[in-house]
Design an enzyme around this catalytic site. Structure first.
Site: not given
Length: 548
Positions: A305, A368, A420
Protein backbone atom coordinates in the site's frame (compact mmCIF):
# COMPACT_ATOMS: atom_id res chain seq x y z
CA UNK A 1 -46.66 -18.33 35.64
CA UNK A 2 -48.61 -21.51 35.12
CA UNK A 3 -51.33 -19.44 33.39
CA UNK A 4 -48.71 -17.89 31.09
CA UNK A 5 -47.36 -21.27 29.95
CA UNK A 6 -50.59 -23.25 30.17
CA UNK A 7 -51.21 -23.41 26.43
CA UNK A 8 -47.71 -24.54 25.51
CA UNK A 9 -46.52 -28.05 24.75
CA UNK A 10 -45.21 -29.76 27.96
CA UNK A 11 -41.77 -30.21 26.41
CA UNK A 12 -41.60 -26.50 25.55
CA UNK A 13 -42.76 -25.67 29.09
CA UNK A 14 -39.94 -27.73 30.56
CA UNK A 15 -37.34 -26.15 28.26
CA UNK A 16 -38.44 -22.60 29.06
CA UNK A 17 -38.52 -23.37 32.74
CA UNK A 18 -34.96 -24.68 32.61
CA UNK A 19 -33.58 -21.77 30.61
CA UNK A 20 -35.38 -19.05 32.50
CA UNK A 21 -34.88 -20.64 35.92
CA UNK A 22 -38.52 -20.38 36.92
CA UNK A 23 -40.80 -22.98 38.47
CA UNK A 24 -43.93 -23.23 36.32
CA UNK A 25 -45.82 -24.84 39.20
CA UNK A 26 -45.45 -21.78 41.48
CA UNK A 27 -44.81 -18.05 41.29
CA UNK A 28 -42.71 -18.01 44.43
CA UNK A 29 -39.05 -17.10 43.98
CA UNK A 30 -38.01 -19.01 47.09
CA UNK A 31 -37.50 -22.17 45.08
CA UNK A 32 -35.04 -20.53 42.72
CA UNK A 33 -32.18 -20.03 45.15
CA UNK A 34 -30.84 -23.56 44.79
CA UNK A 35 -30.44 -23.26 41.01
CA UNK A 36 -26.87 -22.00 41.10
CA UNK A 37 -27.67 -18.44 42.13
CA UNK A 38 -25.59 -18.82 45.30
CA UNK A 39 -21.82 -19.02 45.08
CA UNK A 40 -19.60 -21.43 46.96
CA UNK A 41 -16.96 -18.66 46.88
CA UNK A 42 -17.83 -15.64 49.08
CA UNK A 43 -15.66 -12.79 47.81
CA UNK A 44 -14.75 -9.34 49.09
CA UNK A 45 -14.82 -6.35 46.77
CA UNK A 46 -11.03 -6.29 46.72
CA UNK A 47 -10.96 -9.91 45.56
CA UNK A 48 -13.49 -9.15 42.85
CA UNK A 49 -11.38 -6.26 41.60
CA UNK A 50 -8.34 -8.53 41.53
CA UNK A 51 -10.24 -11.15 39.53
CA UNK A 52 -11.37 -8.51 37.06
CA UNK A 53 -7.79 -7.35 36.55
CA UNK A 54 -6.60 -10.94 36.21
CA UNK A 55 -9.24 -11.63 33.56
CA UNK A 56 -8.19 -8.59 31.53
CA UNK A 57 -4.55 -9.65 31.74
CA UNK A 58 -5.31 -13.19 30.59
CA UNK A 59 -7.25 -11.89 27.60
CA UNK A 60 -4.47 -9.44 26.70
CA UNK A 61 -1.80 -12.17 26.89
CA UNK A 62 -3.75 -14.33 24.43
CA UNK A 63 -2.98 -11.98 21.54
CA UNK A 64 0.25 -10.87 19.81
CA UNK A 65 2.95 -10.01 20.94
CA UNK A 66 2.47 -12.58 23.68
CA UNK A 67 0.53 -15.17 21.64
CA UNK A 68 -0.37 -17.25 24.71
CA UNK A 69 -3.56 -18.27 22.92
CA UNK A 70 -4.55 -21.15 25.27
CA UNK A 71 -5.18 -18.52 28.00
CA UNK A 72 -8.25 -17.27 26.12
CA UNK A 73 -10.05 -20.50 27.11
CA UNK A 74 -9.89 -19.45 30.77
CA UNK A 75 -9.57 -15.67 30.31
CA UNK A 76 -13.21 -14.83 31.09
CA UNK A 77 -13.50 -17.18 34.07
CA UNK A 78 -12.16 -14.61 36.59
CA UNK A 79 -14.59 -11.93 35.37
CA UNK A 80 -17.59 -14.27 35.47
CA UNK A 81 -16.70 -15.25 39.04
CA UNK A 82 -16.08 -11.62 40.03
CA UNK A 83 -19.51 -10.41 38.90
CA UNK A 84 -21.42 -13.32 40.45
CA UNK A 85 -23.84 -12.02 43.08
CA UNK A 86 -23.05 -8.30 42.70
CA UNK A 87 -25.45 -5.57 41.64
CA UNK A 88 -25.51 -4.82 37.89
CA UNK A 89 -23.88 -1.40 38.29
CA UNK A 90 -20.94 -2.98 40.11
CA UNK A 91 -20.73 -5.66 37.42
CA UNK A 92 -20.55 -2.80 34.91
CA UNK A 93 -17.49 -1.36 36.67
CA UNK A 94 -15.79 -4.75 37.01
CA UNK A 95 -16.42 -5.47 33.33
CA UNK A 96 -15.04 -2.10 32.28
CA UNK A 97 -11.83 -2.63 34.26
CA UNK A 98 -11.36 -6.07 32.72
CA UNK A 99 -12.17 -4.71 29.26
CA UNK A 100 -9.85 -1.71 29.56
CA UNK A 101 -6.89 -3.97 30.34
CA UNK A 102 -7.88 -6.39 27.56
CA UNK A 103 -8.25 -3.77 24.82
CA UNK A 104 -5.28 -1.65 25.94
CA UNK A 105 -3.13 -4.22 24.16
CA UNK A 106 -4.97 -3.24 20.97
CA UNK A 107 -4.96 0.53 21.42
CA UNK A 108 -1.62 1.45 23.03
CA UNK A 109 0.08 1.32 19.63
CA UNK A 110 -1.88 4.40 18.53
CA UNK A 111 0.51 6.45 20.68
CA UNK A 112 3.51 6.09 18.30
CA UNK A 113 1.53 8.14 15.78
CA UNK A 114 2.49 11.31 17.67
CA UNK A 115 5.49 12.15 15.42
CA UNK A 116 2.96 12.52 12.59
CA UNK A 117 0.16 14.14 14.62
CA UNK A 118 -0.43 16.35 17.65
CA UNK A 119 0.42 14.35 20.79
CA UNK A 120 -2.53 15.54 22.96
CA UNK A 121 -4.91 14.53 20.16
CA UNK A 122 -3.23 11.13 19.77
CA UNK A 123 -3.36 10.57 23.54
CA UNK A 124 -7.01 11.60 23.70
CA UNK A 125 -7.87 9.31 20.78
CA UNK A 126 -6.13 6.39 22.50
CA UNK A 127 -7.98 6.95 25.78
CA UNK A 128 -11.35 7.43 24.08
CA UNK A 129 -10.97 4.31 21.93
CA UNK A 130 -9.85 2.24 24.92
CA UNK A 131 -12.80 3.45 26.97
CA UNK A 132 -15.26 2.82 24.14
CA UNK A 133 -14.08 -0.73 23.43
CA UNK A 134 -13.95 -1.54 27.15
CA UNK A 135 -17.65 -0.71 27.41
CA UNK A 136 -18.50 -3.76 25.33
CA UNK A 137 -17.05 -5.94 28.09
CA UNK A 138 -18.75 -3.71 30.68
CA UNK A 139 -22.05 -4.09 28.85
CA UNK A 140 -21.57 -7.84 28.70
CA UNK A 141 -21.07 -7.96 32.48
CA UNK A 142 -24.02 -5.67 33.18
CA UNK A 143 -26.43 -7.67 31.01
CA UNK A 144 -25.29 -10.99 32.48
CA UNK A 145 -26.07 -9.70 35.96
CA UNK A 146 -29.35 -8.10 34.91
CA UNK A 147 -30.51 -11.41 33.46
CA UNK A 148 -29.48 -13.13 36.72
CA UNK A 149 -28.94 -16.47 34.98
CA UNK A 150 -29.77 -19.25 37.42
CA UNK A 151 -30.01 -22.48 35.44
CA UNK A 152 -26.84 -24.16 34.18
CA UNK A 153 -27.83 -24.13 30.47
CA UNK A 154 -28.69 -20.42 30.62
CA UNK A 155 -25.53 -19.54 32.57
CA UNK A 156 -23.33 -21.38 30.07
CA UNK A 157 -24.87 -20.42 26.75
CA UNK A 158 -26.56 -17.04 27.19
CA UNK A 159 -23.20 -15.28 27.90
CA UNK A 160 -21.78 -16.93 24.75
CA UNK A 161 -24.78 -15.75 22.72
CA UNK A 162 -24.45 -12.27 24.26
CA UNK A 163 -20.72 -11.92 23.60
CA UNK A 164 -21.11 -13.09 19.99
CA UNK A 165 -23.92 -10.58 19.43
CA UNK A 166 -21.83 -7.77 20.95
CA UNK A 167 -18.89 -8.60 18.69
CA UNK A 168 -21.25 -8.39 15.72
CA UNK A 169 -22.36 -4.93 16.86
CA UNK A 170 -18.78 -3.82 17.51
CA UNK A 171 -17.92 -4.75 13.93
CA UNK A 172 -20.75 -2.55 12.65
CA UNK A 173 -21.32 0.46 14.91
CA UNK A 174 -19.48 3.72 14.08
CA UNK A 175 -18.11 2.15 10.84
CA UNK A 176 -17.04 -0.95 12.78
CA UNK A 177 -13.94 -2.13 14.63
CA UNK A 178 -13.83 -5.95 14.97
CA UNK A 179 -10.08 -5.78 15.69
CA UNK A 180 -9.10 -8.13 18.52
CA UNK A 181 -12.26 -10.23 18.66
CA UNK A 182 -11.78 -13.27 20.90
CA UNK A 183 -11.60 -15.62 17.93
CA UNK A 184 -8.60 -13.78 16.45
CA UNK A 185 -6.46 -15.15 19.27
CA UNK A 186 -6.80 -18.63 17.75
CA UNK A 187 -5.08 -17.87 14.45
CA UNK A 188 -2.36 -20.38 15.38
CA UNK A 189 -4.80 -23.03 16.62
CA UNK A 190 -5.78 -24.08 13.12
CA UNK A 191 -7.97 -27.11 13.95
CA UNK A 192 -10.40 -24.88 15.88
CA UNK A 193 -10.02 -22.01 13.40
CA UNK A 194 -11.51 -24.18 10.61
CA UNK A 195 -15.08 -23.67 11.85
CA UNK A 196 -14.78 -20.10 10.55
CA UNK A 197 -15.52 -21.56 7.10
CA UNK A 198 -19.03 -22.30 8.42
CA UNK A 199 -19.81 -19.82 11.18
CA UNK A 200 -17.27 -17.08 10.58
CA UNK A 201 -15.24 -15.75 13.48
CA UNK A 202 -18.37 -15.54 15.65
CA UNK A 203 -18.52 -19.31 16.02
CA UNK A 204 -15.06 -19.39 17.56
CA UNK A 205 -15.87 -16.57 19.99
CA UNK A 206 -19.09 -18.37 20.95
CA UNK A 207 -17.18 -21.56 21.68
CA UNK A 208 -14.56 -19.72 23.74
CA UNK A 209 -17.13 -17.96 25.93
CA UNK A 210 -19.23 -21.09 26.46
CA UNK A 211 -16.16 -23.02 27.66
CA UNK A 212 -15.25 -20.13 29.99
CA UNK A 213 -18.79 -19.97 31.35
CA UNK A 214 -18.84 -23.73 31.95
CA UNK A 215 -15.60 -23.54 33.92
CA UNK A 216 -16.88 -20.57 35.94
CA UNK A 217 -20.13 -22.43 36.66
CA UNK A 218 -18.18 -25.44 37.90
CA UNK A 219 -15.99 -23.33 40.21
CA UNK A 220 -19.00 -21.45 41.59
CA UNK A 221 -20.87 -24.68 42.30
CA UNK A 222 -18.17 -27.11 43.38
CA UNK A 223 -20.33 -28.65 46.10
CA UNK A 224 -23.05 -29.45 43.57
CA UNK A 225 -20.81 -30.53 40.72
CA UNK A 226 -22.67 -33.81 40.24
CA UNK A 227 -25.87 -31.90 39.52
CA UNK A 228 -24.13 -29.49 37.16
CA UNK A 229 -21.73 -31.73 35.28
CA UNK A 230 -24.14 -32.90 32.56
CA UNK A 231 -24.62 -29.31 31.43
CA UNK A 232 -21.02 -28.26 31.94
CA UNK A 233 -19.80 -31.03 29.64
CA UNK A 234 -21.85 -29.74 26.69
CA UNK A 235 -19.40 -26.93 25.69
CA UNK A 236 -16.51 -29.35 25.92
CA UNK A 237 -18.38 -31.78 23.67
CA UNK A 238 -18.89 -28.92 21.19
CA UNK A 239 -15.19 -28.12 21.45
CA UNK A 240 -14.27 -31.73 20.60
CA UNK A 241 -16.69 -31.76 17.66
CA UNK A 242 -15.18 -28.56 16.26
CA UNK A 243 -11.66 -29.83 16.89
CA UNK A 244 -12.42 -33.10 15.10
CA UNK A 245 -13.91 -31.25 12.15
CA UNK A 246 -10.84 -29.01 11.95
CA UNK A 247 -8.40 -31.93 12.03
CA UNK A 248 -10.42 -33.73 9.35
CA UNK A 249 -10.48 -30.62 7.16
CA UNK A 250 -6.74 -29.98 7.55
CA UNK A 251 -5.90 -33.59 6.63
CA UNK A 252 -8.10 -33.56 3.51
CA UNK A 253 -7.28 -30.41 1.57
CA UNK A 254 -9.12 -29.86 -1.70
CA UNK A 255 -7.02 -29.98 -4.91
CA UNK A 256 -6.52 -26.58 -6.58
CA UNK A 257 -7.63 -26.02 -10.17
CA UNK A 258 -4.33 -24.34 -11.00
CA UNK A 259 -1.68 -22.00 -9.67
CA UNK A 260 0.19 -18.79 -10.38
CA UNK A 261 3.63 -17.61 -9.33
CA UNK A 262 3.81 -14.42 -7.30
CA UNK A 263 6.64 -12.17 -6.06
CA UNK A 264 6.00 -10.10 -2.93
CA UNK A 265 8.26 -7.08 -2.35
CA UNK A 266 7.38 -5.42 0.98
CA UNK A 267 10.33 -3.00 0.92
CA UNK A 268 10.01 -2.37 4.68
CA UNK A 269 10.64 1.36 4.39
CA UNK A 270 10.34 3.25 7.73
CA UNK A 271 7.37 5.59 7.90
CA UNK A 272 9.50 8.63 8.73
CA UNK A 273 11.48 8.01 5.54
CA UNK A 274 8.25 7.65 3.53
CA UNK A 275 6.73 10.80 5.03
CA UNK A 276 9.68 13.15 5.14
CA UNK A 277 12.24 11.65 2.78
CA UNK A 278 12.56 12.04 -0.97
CA UNK A 279 9.94 9.78 -2.62
CA UNK A 280 12.26 9.33 -5.59
CA UNK A 281 14.73 7.54 -3.31
CA UNK A 282 11.99 5.19 -2.12
CA UNK A 283 10.92 4.59 -5.73
CA UNK A 284 14.49 3.66 -6.73
CA UNK A 285 14.65 1.23 -3.81
CA UNK A 286 11.60 -0.64 -5.09
CA UNK A 287 12.90 -0.44 -8.65
CA UNK A 288 16.09 -2.23 -7.57
CA UNK A 289 14.02 -4.93 -5.87
CA UNK A 290 11.97 -5.25 -9.06
CA UNK A 291 15.17 -5.89 -11.02
CA UNK A 292 15.92 -8.81 -8.70
CA UNK A 293 12.69 -10.70 -9.48
CA UNK A 294 11.85 -9.98 -13.13
CA UNK A 295 14.22 -12.71 -14.34
CA UNK A 296 12.12 -15.24 -12.38
CA UNK A 297 9.18 -14.33 -14.64
CA UNK A 298 6.45 -14.48 -11.98
CA UNK A 299 2.88 -13.97 -13.13
CA UNK A 300 2.33 -11.18 -10.60
CA UNK A 301 4.69 -8.90 -8.67
CA UNK A 302 3.28 -6.98 -5.69
CA UNK A 303 4.34 -3.78 -3.90
CA UNK A 304 2.56 -2.72 -0.67
CA UNK A 305 0.00 0.00 0.00
CA UNK A 306 1.22 3.54 -0.90
CA UNK A 307 4.70 2.22 -1.67
CA UNK A 308 5.55 5.81 -2.62
CA UNK A 309 3.62 8.90 -1.60
CA UNK A 310 3.22 10.07 -5.19
CA UNK A 311 0.39 9.67 -7.67
CA UNK A 312 2.36 7.92 -10.42
CA UNK A 313 -0.65 7.99 -12.76
CA UNK A 314 -0.63 11.76 -13.17
CA UNK A 315 0.41 12.82 -16.68
CA UNK A 316 3.46 14.67 -15.40
CA UNK A 317 4.82 11.48 -13.80
CA UNK A 318 4.50 9.21 -16.80
CA UNK A 319 8.24 8.57 -16.65
CA UNK A 320 7.89 6.57 -13.43
CA UNK A 321 5.32 4.26 -15.03
CA UNK A 322 7.57 3.78 -18.06
CA UNK A 323 10.48 2.76 -15.81
CA UNK A 324 8.28 0.12 -14.20
CA UNK A 325 6.96 -1.12 -17.54
CA UNK A 326 10.45 -1.42 -19.00
CA UNK A 327 11.32 -3.86 -16.21
CA UNK A 328 8.06 -5.77 -16.64
CA UNK A 329 8.69 -6.31 -20.37
CA UNK A 330 11.84 -8.27 -19.57
CA UNK A 331 9.84 -11.09 -18.00
CA UNK A 332 6.27 -10.45 -19.08
CA UNK A 333 5.13 -10.06 -15.47
CA UNK A 334 2.33 -7.78 -14.25
CA UNK A 335 2.71 -5.47 -11.25
CA UNK A 336 0.24 -4.62 -8.48
CA UNK A 337 1.09 -1.58 -6.37
CA UNK A 338 -0.55 0.90 -4.00
CA UNK A 339 -0.44 4.69 -4.39
CA UNK A 340 -2.52 7.74 -3.48
CA UNK A 341 -4.40 8.60 -6.66
CA UNK A 342 -6.28 11.66 -7.87
CA UNK A 343 -9.16 10.72 -10.18
CA UNK A 344 -9.78 13.38 -12.82
CA UNK A 345 -13.35 12.30 -13.45
CA UNK A 346 -16.41 11.79 -11.32
CA UNK A 347 -16.30 13.25 -7.85
CA UNK A 348 -12.73 14.53 -8.21
CA UNK A 349 -11.04 13.40 -5.05
CA UNK A 350 -8.08 11.52 -3.68
CA UNK A 351 -8.25 7.76 -3.34
CA UNK A 352 -6.16 5.14 -1.62
CA UNK A 353 -5.67 3.03 -4.72
CA UNK A 354 -4.32 -0.33 -5.82
CA UNK A 355 -3.19 -0.35 -9.47
CA UNK A 356 -2.60 -3.34 -11.74
CA UNK A 357 0.01 -2.55 -14.39
CA UNK A 358 0.97 -4.63 -17.42
CA UNK A 359 4.03 -4.01 -19.61
CA UNK A 360 1.79 -1.97 -21.92
CA UNK A 361 -1.01 -0.31 -19.95
CA UNK A 362 -2.84 0.26 -16.70
CA UNK A 363 -5.10 -2.79 -16.56
CA UNK A 364 -7.30 -1.80 -13.62
CA UNK A 365 -7.64 0.16 -10.40
CA UNK A 366 -9.27 -0.60 -7.07
CA UNK A 367 -10.14 2.17 -4.61
CA UNK A 368 -10.23 1.45 -0.90
CA UNK A 369 -13.84 1.23 0.26
CA UNK A 370 -13.63 1.04 4.06
CA UNK A 371 -11.58 4.04 5.18
CA UNK A 372 -10.12 4.65 8.64
CA UNK A 373 -12.04 7.43 10.46
CA UNK A 374 -9.95 10.53 11.29
CA UNK A 375 -6.97 9.04 9.49
CA UNK A 376 -8.21 8.69 5.93
CA UNK A 377 -11.36 10.76 6.17
CA UNK A 378 -13.09 13.07 8.63
CA UNK A 379 -16.58 11.96 9.64
CA UNK A 380 -19.30 14.59 9.14
CA UNK A 381 -16.76 16.83 7.44
CA UNK A 382 -19.46 18.57 5.41
CA UNK A 383 -20.91 19.96 8.64
CA UNK A 384 -17.62 21.41 9.94
CA UNK A 385 -16.87 25.15 9.86
CA UNK A 386 -14.93 26.24 6.77
CA UNK A 387 -11.87 27.16 8.84
CA UNK A 388 -11.57 23.59 10.18
CA UNK A 389 -12.65 21.97 6.92
CA UNK A 390 -9.78 23.62 5.06
CA UNK A 391 -7.24 22.15 7.47
CA UNK A 392 -8.32 18.54 7.01
CA UNK A 393 -8.26 18.53 3.19
CA UNK A 394 -5.41 16.35 1.98
CA UNK A 395 -4.65 15.16 5.51
CA UNK A 396 -7.66 13.01 6.27
CA UNK A 397 -9.80 13.41 3.22
CA UNK A 398 -9.68 10.34 0.96
CA UNK A 399 -12.80 9.51 -0.98
CA UNK A 400 -14.46 6.15 -0.50
CA UNK A 401 -14.29 3.59 -3.29
CA UNK A 402 -17.64 2.28 -4.51
CA UNK A 403 -16.88 -1.04 -6.19
CA UNK A 404 -15.12 -4.35 -5.50
CA UNK A 405 -13.09 -4.47 -8.71
CA UNK A 406 -12.01 -7.95 -9.82
CA UNK A 407 -8.64 -7.97 -11.60
CA UNK A 408 -7.70 -10.59 -14.21
CA UNK A 409 -4.22 -11.84 -15.12
CA UNK A 410 -3.23 -12.90 -18.65
CA UNK A 411 -3.69 -16.60 -17.76
CA UNK A 412 -7.31 -15.93 -16.76
CA UNK A 413 -6.75 -16.07 -12.97
CA UNK A 414 -9.12 -13.64 -11.26
CA UNK A 415 -8.33 -11.96 -7.95
CA UNK A 416 -9.35 -9.17 -5.64
CA UNK A 417 -7.22 -6.99 -3.42
CA UNK A 418 -8.08 -5.16 -0.21
CA UNK A 419 -6.07 -2.35 1.33
CA UNK A 420 -4.85 -2.28 4.95
CA UNK A 421 -7.76 -1.81 7.40
CA UNK A 422 -10.16 -3.49 4.97
CA UNK A 423 -8.63 -6.87 5.75
CA UNK A 424 -10.35 -6.70 9.16
CA UNK A 425 -13.80 -6.94 7.53
CA UNK A 426 -15.02 -10.27 6.12
CA UNK A 427 -17.90 -8.64 4.22
CA UNK A 428 -15.47 -7.04 1.74
CA UNK A 429 -13.94 -10.43 0.96
CA UNK A 430 -17.43 -11.87 0.50
CA UNK A 431 -18.16 -9.35 -2.23
CA UNK A 432 -15.07 -10.40 -4.16
CA UNK A 433 -15.76 -14.12 -3.69
CA UNK A 434 -19.32 -13.68 -4.95
CA UNK A 435 -17.82 -12.20 -8.12
CA UNK A 436 -15.85 -15.39 -8.71
CA UNK A 437 -12.24 -14.63 -7.70
CA UNK A 438 -9.69 -17.45 -7.58
CA UNK A 439 -7.51 -15.91 -4.87
CA UNK A 440 -7.31 -12.77 -2.72
CA UNK A 441 -4.65 -10.27 -1.77
CA UNK A 442 -3.93 -7.77 1.00
CA UNK A 443 -1.58 -4.81 0.58
CA UNK A 444 -0.87 -2.70 3.64
CA UNK A 445 1.49 -0.17 5.17
CA UNK A 446 2.02 -1.08 8.84
CA UNK A 447 5.06 1.17 9.21
CA UNK A 448 2.99 3.65 11.25
CA UNK A 449 3.17 1.20 14.14
CA UNK A 450 6.71 -0.09 13.81
CA UNK A 451 8.03 -1.73 16.97
CA UNK A 452 4.57 -2.46 18.40
CA UNK A 453 2.29 -5.49 18.30
CA UNK A 454 -0.05 -3.85 15.76
CA UNK A 455 1.53 -5.42 12.62
CA UNK A 456 1.26 -8.89 14.19
CA UNK A 457 -2.30 -8.32 15.39
CA UNK A 458 -3.16 -7.12 11.89
CA UNK A 459 -1.61 -10.23 10.39
CA UNK A 460 -3.52 -12.51 12.81
CA UNK A 461 -6.76 -11.71 10.96
CA UNK A 462 -5.49 -12.82 7.54
CA UNK A 463 -5.61 -16.60 8.23
CA UNK A 464 -9.31 -16.24 9.06
CA UNK A 465 -9.99 -14.44 5.78
CA UNK A 466 -8.36 -17.38 3.98
CA UNK A 467 -10.40 -19.95 5.94
CA UNK A 468 -13.65 -18.01 5.56
CA UNK A 469 -13.24 -17.61 1.81
CA UNK A 470 -11.67 -20.97 1.03
CA UNK A 471 -9.11 -19.06 -1.05
CA UNK A 472 -5.38 -18.51 -0.83
CA UNK A 473 -4.55 -15.00 0.39
CA UNK A 474 -1.28 -13.19 -0.26
CA UNK A 475 -0.17 -10.42 2.06
CA UNK A 476 2.35 -7.74 1.08
CA UNK A 477 3.01 -5.45 4.04
CA UNK A 478 5.48 -2.61 4.41
CA UNK A 479 6.88 -3.08 7.95
CA UNK A 480 4.34 -5.86 8.52
CA UNK A 481 4.14 -9.61 7.99
CA UNK A 482 4.46 -10.61 4.33
CA UNK A 483 3.55 -14.13 3.20
CA UNK A 484 1.08 -16.33 1.30
CA UNK A 485 -1.62 -18.12 3.30
CA UNK A 486 -3.41 -21.24 2.07
CA UNK A 487 -7.20 -21.70 2.27
CA UNK A 488 -6.85 -23.58 5.57
CA UNK A 489 -4.98 -20.71 7.26
CA UNK A 490 -1.51 -22.23 6.95
CA UNK A 491 1.38 -20.17 5.64
CA UNK A 492 2.50 -21.78 2.37
CA UNK A 493 5.44 -19.50 1.57
CA UNK A 494 8.37 -17.89 3.27
CA UNK A 495 7.71 -15.05 5.70
CA UNK A 496 9.23 -11.56 5.77
CA UNK A 497 8.77 -9.89 9.16
CA UNK A 498 8.69 -6.13 9.86
CA UNK A 499 12.35 -5.91 10.81
CA UNK A 500 13.63 -8.03 7.91
CA UNK A 501 14.63 -7.26 4.35
CA UNK A 502 13.52 -9.84 1.86
CA UNK A 503 11.51 -10.83 -1.17
CA UNK A 504 9.12 -13.77 -1.38
CA UNK A 505 8.60 -15.76 -4.57
CA UNK A 506 5.92 -18.39 -4.11
CA UNK A 507 3.14 -20.31 -5.78
CA UNK A 508 -0.45 -19.28 -5.12
CA UNK A 509 -2.97 -22.12 -5.59
CA UNK A 510 -6.27 -21.29 -7.26
CA UNK A 511 -9.39 -22.71 -5.64
CA UNK A 512 -12.89 -22.75 -7.13
CA UNK A 513 -16.12 -22.87 -5.15
CA UNK A 514 -17.53 -20.99 -2.20
CA UNK A 515 -17.67 -21.82 1.51
CA UNK A 516 -20.82 -21.99 3.63
CA UNK A 517 -19.82 -18.79 5.39
CA UNK A 518 -19.22 -16.93 2.14
CA UNK A 519 -22.65 -18.01 0.91
CA UNK A 520 -24.63 -17.08 4.04
CA UNK A 521 -22.43 -14.46 5.72
CA UNK A 522 -22.94 -13.55 9.38
CA UNK A 523 -25.80 -16.00 9.87
CA UNK A 524 -24.41 -17.29 13.17
CA UNK A 525 -23.88 -13.95 15.00
CA UNK A 526 -27.22 -12.72 13.66
CA UNK A 527 -28.89 -15.86 15.02
CA UNK A 528 -27.24 -15.17 18.36
CA UNK A 529 -28.51 -11.58 18.33
CA UNK A 530 -32.07 -12.66 17.54
CA UNK A 531 -31.93 -15.43 20.16
CA UNK A 532 -30.64 -12.98 22.76
CA UNK A 533 -33.40 -10.46 22.10
CA UNK A 534 -36.02 -13.22 22.20
CA UNK A 535 -34.63 -14.56 25.50
CA UNK A 536 -34.56 -11.11 27.09
CA UNK A 537 -38.12 -10.37 25.96
CA UNK A 538 -39.42 -13.72 27.20
CA UNK A 539 -37.60 -13.30 30.51
CA UNK A 540 -39.11 -9.84 30.95
CA UNK A 541 -42.69 -10.97 30.34
CA UNK A 542 -42.31 -13.99 32.60
CA UNK A 543 -40.98 -11.84 35.44
CA UNK A 544 -43.91 -9.48 34.99
CA UNK A 545 -46.28 -12.42 35.18
CA UNK A 546 -44.56 -13.60 38.38
CA UNK A 547 -45.28 -10.29 40.08
CA UNK A 548 -49.03 -10.55 39.48
Amino acid sequence: MADLLKGLNPTVQALLATLLSVDIMTTSSKHNNHNGNRSDLPLSWRHRMGLSILGGALLLLSFPFFNLWPLIWIGLVPLLIAIQGVKPRRALLLGWICGAIYVSGMTYWILPLYPYANFPIVLLATLLLTGYLAFYVAGFSWIVRRLNLRSAPAYIFIPAVLWTALELLRGWLFTGLPWGSLGHSQYRFLPIAQIASITGLGGISFLIVSVNAALARLILNLRRWREEIRYILIPFALFLICLSYGIWKLERPLPPKGKIEIALIPGNVPQREKMYGDPRVTFRRYLENLDEVTYERPDLIVFPETFVLMDLLRPGRRGYIEMLQNRLREGGSWLLFGIPHYETKGDRGDYNAAVLLSPDRVVGKYYKQHLVPFSEYTPLRRYLPKSIKAKVVGVADFNKGRESVVLTLPNGARFGVVICFESVFPYIFREFVRKGVDFMGIITNDAWFEGTSAPYQHYAMAPFRAIETGKAVFRCANKGVTCVIGPNGRVISGVVKPDENGIIIAEVPLYPGITFYMRFGEWFPLTCLIALLAYMALSYFMKRAQRR
